[in-house]
Motif scaffolding. Structure first.
Motif, mmCIF file in Angstrom:
data_model
loop_
_atom_site.group_PDB
_atom_site.id
_atom_site.type_symbol
_atom_site.label_atom_id
_atom_site.label_comp_id
_atom_site.label_asym_id
_atom_site.label_seq_id
_atom_site.Cartn_x
_atom_site.Cartn_y
_atom_site.Cartn_z
ATOM 1 N N ASN B 12 7.168 -31.216 3.479
ATOM 2 C CA ASN B 12 5.742 -30.947 3.731
ATOM 3 C C ASN B 12 5.107 -32.050 4.555
ATOM 4 O O ASN B 12 4.417 -31.788 5.542
ATOM 5 C CB ASN B 12 4.982 -30.862 2.402
ATOM 6 C CG ASN B 12 4.802 -29.434 1.981
ATOM 7 O OD1 ASN B 12 4.996 -28.531 2.781
ATOM 8 N ND2 ASN B 12 4.430 -29.230 0.735
ATOM 9 N N ALA B 13 5.363 -33.305 4.136
ATOM 10 C CA ALA B 13 4.764 -34.447 4.830
ATOM 11 C C ALA B 13 5.232 -34.487 6.276
ATOM 12 O O ALA B 13 4.444 -34.728 7.190
ATOM 13 C CB ALA B 13 5.130 -35.738 4.108
ATOM 14 N N SER B 14 6.535 -34.220 6.493
ATOM 15 C CA SER B 14 7.065 -34.253 7.861
ATOM 16 C C SER B 14 6.417 -33.181 8.725
ATOM 17 O O SER B 14 6.066 -33.431 9.879
ATOM 18 C CB SER B 14 8.577 -34.036 7.863
ATOM 19 O OG SER B 14 9.193 -34.980 7.053
ATOM 20 N N ILE B 15 6.271 -31.985 8.152
ATOM 21 C CA ILE B 15 5.664 -30.901 8.928
ATOM 22 C C ILE B 15 4.222 -31.253 9.284
ATOM 23 O O ILE B 15 3.786 -31.093 10.422
ATOM 24 C CB ILE B 15 5.721 -29.563 8.145
ATOM 25 C CG1 ILE B 15 7.171 -29.090 8.015
ATOM 26 C CG2 ILE B 15 4.884 -28.493 8.830
ATOM 27 C CD1 ILE B 15 7.349 -27.838 7.206
ATOM 28 N N GLU B 16 3.505 -31.797 8.282
ATOM 29 C CA GLU B 16 2.116 -32.182 8.527
ATOM 30 C C GLU B 16 2.016 -33.211 9.642
ATOM 31 O O GLU B 16 1.185 -33.110 10.540
ATOM 32 C CB GLU B 16 1.514 -32.792 7.261
ATOM 33 C CG GLU B 16 0.604 -31.839 6.519
ATOM 34 C CD GLU B 16 0.123 -32.457 5.224
ATOM 35 O OE1 GLU B 16 -0.266 -33.631 5.242
ATOM 36 O OE2 GLU B 16 0.177 -31.755 4.189
ATOM 37 N N ALA B 276 9.799 -32.056 18.327
ATOM 38 C CA ALA B 276 9.898 -32.626 16.984
ATOM 39 C C ALA B 276 9.543 -31.580 15.942
ATOM 40 O O ALA B 276 10.213 -31.454 14.911
ATOM 41 C CB ALA B 276 8.973 -33.829 16.859
ATOM 42 N N GLN B 277 8.512 -30.792 16.224
ATOM 43 C CA GLN B 277 8.097 -29.802 15.240
ATOM 44 C C GLN B 277 9.150 -28.719 15.050
ATOM 45 O O GLN B 277 9.456 -28.344 13.922
ATOM 46 C CB GLN B 277 6.757 -29.191 15.625
ATOM 47 C CG GLN B 277 6.020 -28.754 14.370
ATOM 48 C CD GLN B 277 4.956 -27.746 14.619
ATOM 49 O OE1 GLN B 277 4.912 -27.135 15.685
ATOM 50 N NE2 GLN B 277 4.105 -27.566 13.638
ATOM 51 N N ALA B 282 13.213 -26.234 11.735
ATOM 52 C CA ALA B 282 14.597 -25.766 11.617
ATOM 53 C C ALA B 282 15.279 -26.436 10.432
ATOM 54 O O ALA B 282 15.993 -25.796 9.654
ATOM 55 C CB ALA B 282 15.348 -26.070 12.911
ATOM 56 N N MET B 283 15.010 -27.747 10.290
ATOM 57 C CA MET B 283 15.592 -28.494 9.168
ATOM 58 C C MET B 283 15.102 -27.916 7.842
ATOM 59 O O MET B 283 15.882 -27.681 6.922
ATOM 60 C CB MET B 283 15.212 -29.959 9.285
ATOM 61 C CG MET B 283 15.651 -30.790 8.109
ATOM 62 S SD MET B 283 14.644 -32.258 7.887
ATOM 63 C CE MET B 283 13.134 -31.599 7.253
ATOM 64 N N ALA B 284 13.778 -27.641 7.766
ATOM 65 C CA ALA B 284 13.206 -27.104 6.533
ATOM 66 C C ALA B 284 13.856 -25.769 6.188
ATOM 67 O O ALA B 284 14.225 -25.519 5.032
ATOM 68 C CB ALA B 284 11.700 -26.943 6.698
#
Lengths: 457, 298
Positions: B12-16, B276-277, B282-284
């Motif tokens: 979540n933090a990474s996506i944000e 990056a997004q 994709a990772m998520a």
């Protein structure tokens, strides 16, 4: 020496222990998404040996409850960082609001001062032109309203910080009451030195929430847990909550009092409460003071230039601006001139002279008593706002990152892992199955025993 | 060491975070501004405030320059026709000096010179935006009014002062030359010379006519001097105007470098943020559904 009965009782202990372990695992799984929950591990121990000499034998397993995996030191670190972040977050919100009011490059104090000097300077070739005089007069009004606008941006941010304090204190009182209830529950349910399990989890969770509002210190004296503010004001002692109170001081600000009515406003640090206080008592007053100085000195310089000249009717010039007798100069500044003919452009009383413009325009390029030109003073003021806002938001980013790291650390120690619990589930299931198999085997042995001597017909 | 079992919070933090940098890049690109609020870069923002004030001042100097040049050109046009009138008066004077003329003929010449005088006075009363151009700073509408009591027949209603306009950071220039210095100067009185010519022609004294002709000739020289003053003002202001427009370009580019975003950098940032997004999403998608249970089911 065991008999079959002994074996059976060992097997039933094993069934009991493994089902206890399954219950603990189940509890972990059900609480996988519960905030603040610390995972529990089952305590199984081998029972004391029996027999002596060559006949020593194992005595089965005993189920001794569970232990919550928690790290008190980490918990305290999280509370402190939460308090830091809470304070910075509150400050950042205020500064973002303030700087939005100073971010326009086409309006605002700086632009309106430029506008005033531009329109005055245009009068140098045509001092009697009614339209140009009117636009210079309007520009002077624009300076007044720009100062009002800036003062009101600062004022409303300050008022908002002040009014937030009441709400924050109400939340603090609610949380301390809840923590006091949990403390009573812990005192009656757990033995001294033991872990309070999920009640303790809840207490930690509430304390962290409290830390976001104001910095707290947790101490335990003679098994009695207590919470106080970082300034030493008691909040919860031995199951009793001490409510904070708010009151309007004679200075118009909200003050915070402890349960005895002593003013503790100055001793509070950390949390959104201290954040609101910092912005209200330090940050905004500094900027406001700078703005007031600029308003006072700019108005005084323009007024001084005005009286050196003559207005459109040939009379000695009168003040352009009126400064308030008391209170904020920026908020109370008003236009003293009533019409465009009041602009004292003439240096000799003749209507067509614009000789006094030199004095009026000099205000733009000469340093005010504070040391800089009006525009540079304003630019410095905006820079202070930008610096304050940037500093707080940088610190907030750093603090949030540190908090995230601490939370991750806490989660890696206390968080429930579904994979781990699944593995445990299988492990305890296997052990339970094995113990049940023992029962089944003993049952067979009993049958064999019972049928002993019964000959086949 | 046990790892943090909660991957959801981290994801979540990474996506944000990646969304925030994407939005920042998009905002910078759409607004064209790198510094939108003071905290984006306090020093640049504050320098920009100062630079904008300088720009506003330069704009004002430019406006003042143009206004002064316009007035100077208007004045020069008036004075040019004054010189034409005076030149005609000189030739009328030469004609009148001829002793063979009858008094009727001289009186007709005197009338013509009187007409020239009226025309010069009307030029001396030229107004610009309702203000007399040659009345100093008095602000009066008529600089020279008929006055039978005066030796020249006209009285100057203006004053001897001149307004100054600021046309540069440290440069001011006179907006006009007061009318008494041009038309009723003690060294070369234009109106007086014409009036004496009229009187001389009426009287018929050839000596008077000759001295009046000399006086008008020196009046021409005087007016030409004043025209030279206006000419040099216009020259000076043209140079100043060039400097000011140069300065405007410098300040504009200074402001652009202070607060504007470099488009190439902004586009690169946007592309990076997008990449990056997508990587994070994709990772998520890969890690979120995976747990031991997925494998135990088979």
């Amino acid at each position: 020496m065991y008999g079959l009965n002994g074996t059976l009782s060992l097997a039933s202990e094993a069934l009991n222990a493994e089902s206890g372990a399954l219950a603990v695992t189940n509890n972990n799984i059900t609480n996988v998404n519960t905030a603040g929950y610390s995972r529990e591990i089952v305590n199984l121990s081998a029972s004391a040996l029996t027999g002596s000499g060559g006949g020593i034998q194992g005595n089965g397993v005993s189920y001794a409850g569970y232990t919550s995996v928690r790290d008190q030191v980490l918990q305290i670190a999280i509370q402190q960082k939460t308090a830091d972040s809470g304070s910075l977050d509150a400050q950042s919100t205020s500064w973002t609001q303030i700087e939005a009011g100073f971010s326009s490059t086409t309006s605002g104090v700086g632009a309106s001062i430029s506008q005033l000097f531009s329109s005055l300077s245009s009068l140098s070739t045509a001092p009697t032109d009614a339209a140009s005089r009117q636009s210079a007069f309007a520009a002077a009004g624009g300076v007044v309203s720009a100062f009002h606008q800036a003062a009101s941006t600062l004022g409303s941010a300050r008022t908002q910080a002040d009014s937030n304090i009441t709400g924050i204190v109400a939340n603090i009182n609610q949380l301390t009451a809840q923590i006091a209830t949990l403390d009573l529950q812990l005192a009656s349910s757990k033995a001294p030195g033991q872990d309070g399990g999920s009640v303790e989890d809840q207490r930690d969770q509430l304390t962290t929430q409290l830390a976001a509002l104001t910095g707290v210190t947790s101490t335990t004296t003679d098994t009695t847990p207590s919470l106080s503010t970082t300034g030493g004001t008691p909040l919860v002692i031995g199951g009793t909550a001490f409510s904070l109170q708010v009151t309007k001081g004679s200075d118009g600000n909200t003050h915070i009092l402890d349960a005895q009515g002593t003013d503790i406003t100055a001793s509070l640090t950390g949390g959104s409460l201290a954040g609101a206080l910092t912005v209200r008592d330090t940050g905004i007053p500094q900027i406001s003071a700078g703005l007031d100085t600029l308003a006072t000195q700019f108005a005084a310089a323009m007024n001084a230039a005005q009286v050196q000249g003559f207005d459109g009717a040939g009379n000695t010039g009168t003040a352009m601006f009126t400064l308030p007798a008391s209170g904020s100069a920026a908020a109370g500044l008003s236009l003293a001139l009533t019409d465009a003919s009041g602009l004292a452009l003439s240096s000799d009383g003749s209507a067509g002279s614009s000789g006094n413009l030199a004095n009026l325009l000099a205000v733009q390029t000469n340093a005010l008593p504070a040391g800089q030109t009006p525009t540079d003073t304003y630019a410095g003021l905006v820079q202070s706002i930008g610096n304050a806002s940037q500093q707080v938001s940088t610190a907030l980013t750093a603090s949030s990152a540190a908090l995230t790291q601490l939370t991750t650390q806490r989660a890696s120690a206390s968080g429930v892992s579904i994979d781990e619990e699944t593995t445990n589930l299988l492990r305890f299931q296997q052990a339970y199955t094995a113990a049940a198999k023992v029962v089944s085997v003993v049952n067979d042995l009993y049958s064999t025993l019972m049928n002993m001597g019964v000959g086949t017909p | 060491m046990r790892v943090n079992p909660d991957v959801y919070a981290g994801v979540n933090a990474s996506i944000e975070q990646s969304e925030e940098s994407l939005q920042t890049a998009m905002n910078q690109l759409s607004s064209g501004k790198r510094v939108a609020v003071p905290s984006d870069d306090p020093l640049a923002f504050s320098n920009n405030v100062q630079s904008l004030a300088q720009s506003a001042a330069i704009d004002t100097y430019t406006r003042n320059t143009n206004a002064v040049v316009a007035q100077a050109q208007l004045a020069d046009a008036s004075l040019s026709s004054v010189v034409t009138s005076l030149t005609q008066a000189v030739s009328l004077g030469a004609e009148g000096g001829n002793g063979t003329l009858t008094s009727t003929q001289r009186s007709s010449l005197a009338q013509q010179v009187q007409g020239l005088l009226a025309s010069v006075v009307s030029q001396a009363n030229t107004t610009s935006n309702g203000v007399a151009l040659f009345a100093g700073t008095s602000g009066t509408v008529t600089a020279f009014v008929a006055d039978p009591a005066s030796s020249t027949g006209y009285t100057y209603k203006g004053n001897s002062a001149s307004n100054q306009a600021q046309v540069g950071p440290a440069l001011s220039t006179n907006v006009s030359v007061p009318g008494d210095q041009i038309f009723t100067s003690t060294s070369a009185n234009v109106l007086g010379a014409l009036q004496s010519m009229v009187t001389a022609l009426q009287s018929g004294s050839s000596d008077d006519i000759a001295s009046a002709t000399v006086a008008v000739s020196s009046a021409i020289a005087h007016v030409d001097q004043v025209r030279a003053v206006y000419g040099s003002t216009v020259n000076q202001l043209t140079t100043e105007g060039d400097y000011l427009s140069q300065e405007t370009v410098t300040l504009t580019s200074q402001q652009a470098s202070l607060v504007d975003v470099d488009t190439a950098t902004a586009i690169t940032n946007l592309t990076q943020a997008q990449t990056a997004q997508s990587a994070i999403l994709a990772m998520a998608a890969k890690i979120l559904p995976s747990s031991l249970l997925n494998y135990l089911q088979n």
